[in-house]
Design a protein around this motif. Structure first.
Motif, PDB file in Angstrom:
ATOM      1  N   ASP A  66       0.836  -1.202   0.000  1.00 41.24           N
ATOM      2  CA  ASP A  66       0.000   0.000   0.000  1.00 41.24           C
ATOM      3  C   ASP A  66       0.872   1.254   0.000  1.00 41.24           C
ATOM      4  OD1 ASP A  66      -2.708  -0.949   0.023  1.00 41.24           O
ATOM      5  OD2 ASP A  66      -2.441  -1.555   2.105  1.00 41.24           O
ATOM      6  N   GLY A  67       1.937   1.206   0.818  1.00 42.87           N
ATOM      7  CA  GLY A  67       2.823   2.363   0.940  1.00 42.87           C
ATOM      8  C   GLY A  67       3.500   2.719  -0.375  1.00 42.87           C
ATOM      9  N   TYR A  68       4.012   1.702  -1.077  1.00 44.44           N
ATOM     10  CA  TYR A  68       4.671   1.955  -2.362  1.00 44.44           C
ATOM     11  C   TYR A  68       3.678   2.544  -3.354  1.00 44.44           C
ATOM     12  CZ  TYR A  68       6.852   1.212  -6.874  1.00 44.44           C
ATOM     13  OH  TYR A  68       7.348   1.407  -8.135  1.00 44.44           O
ATOM     14  N   THR A  69       2.493   1.951  -3.408  1.00 47.82           N
ATOM     15  CA  THR A  69       1.479   2.414  -4.358  1.00 47.82           C
ATOM     16  C   THR A  69       1.035   3.838  -4.018  1.00 47.82           C
ATOM     17  OG1 THR A  69       0.754   0.130  -4.668  1.00 47.82           O
ATOM     18  CG2 THR A  69      -0.752   1.859  -5.401  1.00 47.82           C
ATOM     19  N   ALA A  70       0.842   4.120  -2.730  1.00 47.51           N
ATOM     20  CA  ALA A  70       0.435   5.465  -2.313  1.00 47.51           C
ATOM     21  C   ALA A  70       1.496   6.496  -2.700  1.00 47.51           C
ATOM     22  CB  ALA A  70       0.195   5.499  -0.806  1.00 47.51           C
ATOM     23  N   LYS A  71       2.761   6.150  -2.489  1.00 48.51           N
ATOM     24  CA  LYS A  71       3.864   7.057  -2.830  1.00 48.51           C
ATOM     25  C   LYS A  71       3.907   7.317  -4.339  1.00 48.51           C
ATOM     26  CE  LYS A  71       8.891   7.341  -2.401  1.00 48.51           C
ATOM     27  NZ  LYS A  71      10.097   6.639  -1.968  1.00 48.51           N
ATOM     28  N   LEU A  72       3.738   6.261  -5.122  1.00 39.71           N
ATOM     29  CA  LEU A  72       3.755   6.403  -6.576  1.00 39.71           C
ATOM     30  C   LEU A  72       2.573   7.245  -7.060  1.00 39.71           C
ATOM     31  CD1 LEU A  72       5.033   5.675  -9.274  1.00 39.71           C
ATOM     32  CD2 LEU A  72       3.760   3.531  -9.219  1.00 39.71           C
ATOM     33  N   LEU A  73       1.390   6.967  -6.534  1.00 36.95           N
ATOM     34  CA  LEU A  73       0.213   7.743  -6.928  1.00 36.95           C
ATOM     35  C   LEU A  73       0.349   9.206  -6.509  1.00 36.95           C
ATOM     36  CD1 LEU A  73      -2.712   5.250  -6.223  1.00 36.95           C
ATOM     37  CD2 LEU A  73      -1.613   5.797  -8.410  1.00 36.95           C
ATOM     38  N   ARG A  74       0.949   9.444  -5.361  1.00 41.03           N
ATOM     39  CA  ARG A  74       1.190  10.825  -4.918  1.00 41.03           C
ATOM     40  C   ARG A  74       2.114  11.533  -5.912  1.00 41.03           C
ATOM     41  NH1 ARG A  74       1.008   9.706  -0.001  1.00 41.03           N
ATOM     42  NH2 ARG A  74       3.097   8.910   0.273  1.00 41.03           N
ATOM     43  N   ARG A  75       3.142  10.824  -6.375  1.00 44.59           N
ATOM     44  CA  ARG A  75       4.058  11.402  -7.370  1.00 44.59           C
ATOM     45  C   ARG A  75       3.319  11.727  -8.669  1.00 44.59           C
ATOM     46  NH1 ARG A  75       8.147  10.797 -10.304  1.00 44.59           N
ATOM     47  NH2 ARG A  75       8.082   8.638 -10.920  1.00 44.59           N
ATOM     48  N   PHE A  76       2.481  10.770  -9.122  1.00 50.26           N
ATOM     49  CA  PHE A  76       1.689  11.002 -10.338  1.00 50.26           C
ATOM     50  C   PHE A  76       0.738  12.188 -10.147  1.00 50.26           C
ATOM     51  CE2 PHE A  76       1.813   6.255 -11.854  1.00 50.26           C
ATOM     52  CZ  PHE A  76       3.098   6.442 -12.338  1.00 50.26           C
ATOM     53  N   GLU A  77       0.173  12.277  -8.947  1.00 51.11           N
ATOM     54  CA  GLU A  77      -0.765  13.361  -8.655  1.00 51.11           C
ATOM     55  C   GLU A  77      -0.055  14.711  -8.658  1.00 51.11           C
ATOM     56  OE1 GLU A  77      -4.713  13.262  -5.907  1.00 51.11           O
ATOM     57  OE2 GLU A  77      -2.849  12.675  -4.938  1.00 51.11           O
ATOM     58  N   LEU A  78       1.111  14.780  -8.029  1.00 52.43           N
ATOM     59  CA  LEU A  78       1.886  16.023  -7.995  1.00 52.43           C
ATOM     60  C   LEU A  78       2.342  16.437  -9.393  1.00 52.43           C
ATOM     61  CD1 LEU A  78       4.008  15.471  -4.749  1.00 52.43           C
ATOM     62  CD2 LEU A  78       2.135  17.108  -5.092  1.00 52.43           C
ATOM     63  N   ALA A  79       2.570  15.455 -10.254  1.00 51.11           N
ATOM     64  CA  ALA A  79       2.965  15.738 -11.636  1.00 51.11           C
ATOM     65  C   ALA A  79       1.765  16.111 -12.504  1.00 51.11           C
ATOM     66  CB  ALA A  79       3.685  14.530 -12.238  1.00 51.11           C
ATOM     67  N   GLY A  80       0.566  16.029 -11.917  1.00 55.43           N
ATOM     68  CA  GLY A  80      -0.646  16.394 -12.662  1.00 55.43           C
ATOM     69  C   GLY A  80      -1.140  15.315 -13.609  1.00 55.43           C
ATOM     70  N   LEU A  81      -0.676  14.074 -13.404  1.00 51.60           N
ATOM     71  CA  LEU A  81      -1.049  12.984 -14.308  1.00 51.60           C
ATOM     72  C   LEU A  81      -2.333  12.273 -13.894  1.00 51.60           C
ATOM     73  CD1 LEU A  81       2.499  11.431 -14.790  1.00 51.60           C
ATOM     74  CD2 LEU A  81       1.286  12.983 -16.340  1.00 51.60           C
ATOM     75  N   ILE A  82      -2.630  12.264 -12.599  1.00 53.48           N
ATOM     76  CA  ILE A  82      -3.832  11.586 -12.102  1.00 53.48           C
ATOM     77  C   ILE A  82      -4.573  12.477 -11.129  1.00 53.48           C
ATOM     78  CG2 ILE A  82      -2.787   9.280 -12.317  1.00 53.48           C
ATOM     79  CD1 ILE A  82      -2.750   9.349  -9.109  1.00 53.48           C
ATOM     80  N   LYS A  83      -5.796  12.071 -10.862  1.00 53.83           N
ATOM     81  CA  LYS A  83      -6.577  12.673  -9.778  1.00 53.83           C
ATOM     82  C   LYS A  83      -7.290  11.534  -9.074  1.00 53.83           C
ATOM     83  CE  LYS A  83     -10.313  13.684 -12.976  1.00 53.83           C
ATOM     84  NZ  LYS A  83     -11.080  14.697 -13.641  1.00 53.83           N
ATOM     85  N   ARG A  84      -7.542  11.731  -7.806  1.00 49.82           N
ATOM     86  CA  ARG A  84      -8.282  10.740  -7.019  1.00 49.82           C
ATOM     87  C   ARG A  84      -9.652  11.335  -6.719  1.00 49.82           C
ATOM     88  NH1 ARG A  84      -3.527   8.367  -3.076  1.00 49.82           N
ATOM     89  NH2 ARG A  84      -1.997   9.751  -3.969  1.00 49.82           N
ATOM     90  N   ILE A  85     -10.667  10.546  -6.980  1.00 49.00           N
ATOM     91  CA  ILE A  85     -12.029  11.013  -6.739  1.00 49.00           C
ATOM     92  C   ILE A  85     -12.765  10.008  -5.856  1.00 49.00           C
ATOM     93  CG2 ILE A  85     -12.208  12.377  -8.853  1.00 49.00           C
ATOM     94  CD1 ILE A  85     -13.673  10.055 -10.144  1.00 49.00           C
ATOM     95  N   GLU A  86     -13.720  10.509  -5.116  1.00 48.34           N
ATOM     96  CA  GLU A  86     -14.491   9.659  -4.213  1.00 48.34           C
ATOM     97  C   GLU A  86     -15.388   8.725  -5.032  1.00 48.34           C
ATOM     98  OE1 GLU A  86     -18.030  10.860  -1.465  1.00 48.34           O
ATOM     99  OE2 GLU A  86     -16.132  11.429  -0.485  1.00 48.34           O
ATOM    100  N   ASP A  87     -15.398   7.464  -4.650  1.00 47.32           N
ATOM    101  CA  ASP A  87     -16.275   6.477  -5.277  1.00 47.32           C
ATOM    102  C   ASP A  87     -17.687   6.729  -4.774  1.00 47.32           C
ATOM    103  OD1 ASP A  87     -17.691   4.260  -6.130  1.00 47.32           O
ATOM    104  OD2 ASP A  87     -16.151   2.815  -5.547  1.00 47.32           O
TER     105      ASP A  87
END
Length: 151
Positions: free
Chosen positions: A71-92
């Motif tokens: 979970d930690g690795y994935t969270a860190k990677l997604l945070r990097r993608f988010e900071l780079a403006g590549l992804i967004k997280r939205i509420e299900d």
């Protein structure tokens, strides 16, 4: 890339599928490393971004389960993608505690570029194959992938 001498027509039936896959992955890795030399997405991170692109309702937990990483690795990677403006997280909408991961417009453009490079590599490695051979290969590969579910 130099292919080992064991890969020849006379020897083809005695070569393990593993070795074919190993050579293809090595070729692809070398190509991607050269193609994206100045890029901030590594060969290890690239599958995550592409899975997000082709997932309808993917979550962080889905990525953890798919790639068998923490979970930690994935969270860190997604945070990097988010900071780079590549992804967004939205509420299900069906589960407010769950966050869905979606590409932004910038992420779509980045993955378009990546997919164009992948298509170029695929065309290069399938050079000399006709359309029927390509269909047979893809159908056989699909069977192999589906059979992995049995393991």
């Amino acid at each position: 890339m130099v292919v080992p001498s064991q890969f020849n027509e006379e020897n083809v039936e005695s070569i393990r599928i593993y070795h074919f896959v190993e050579e293809l992955v090595a070729s692809f890795k070398n190509y991607i490393d050269e193609e994206f030399i100045d890029d901030d997405i590594s060969m290890v991170e690239l599958p995550f971004l592409l899975r997000i692109r082709f997932s309808d309702k993917g979550s962080q937990k889905d990525l953890v389960n798919l790639f068998k990483v923490s979970d930690g690795y994935t969270a860190k990677l997604l945070r990097r993608f988010e900071l780079a403006g590549l992804i967004k997280r939205i509420e299900d909408p069906s589960n407010r505690r769950r966050k869905l991961v979606k590409l932004t417009d910038k992420g779509l453009k980045r993955t378009d570029k990546i997919l164009k490079s992948i298509d170029y590599w695929e065309d290069a490695v399938m050079d000399g194959m006709n359309d029927d051979e390509k269909k047979v290969l893809k159908k056989a590969l699909l069977k192999l992938v589906l059979n992995t579910e049995k393991l």
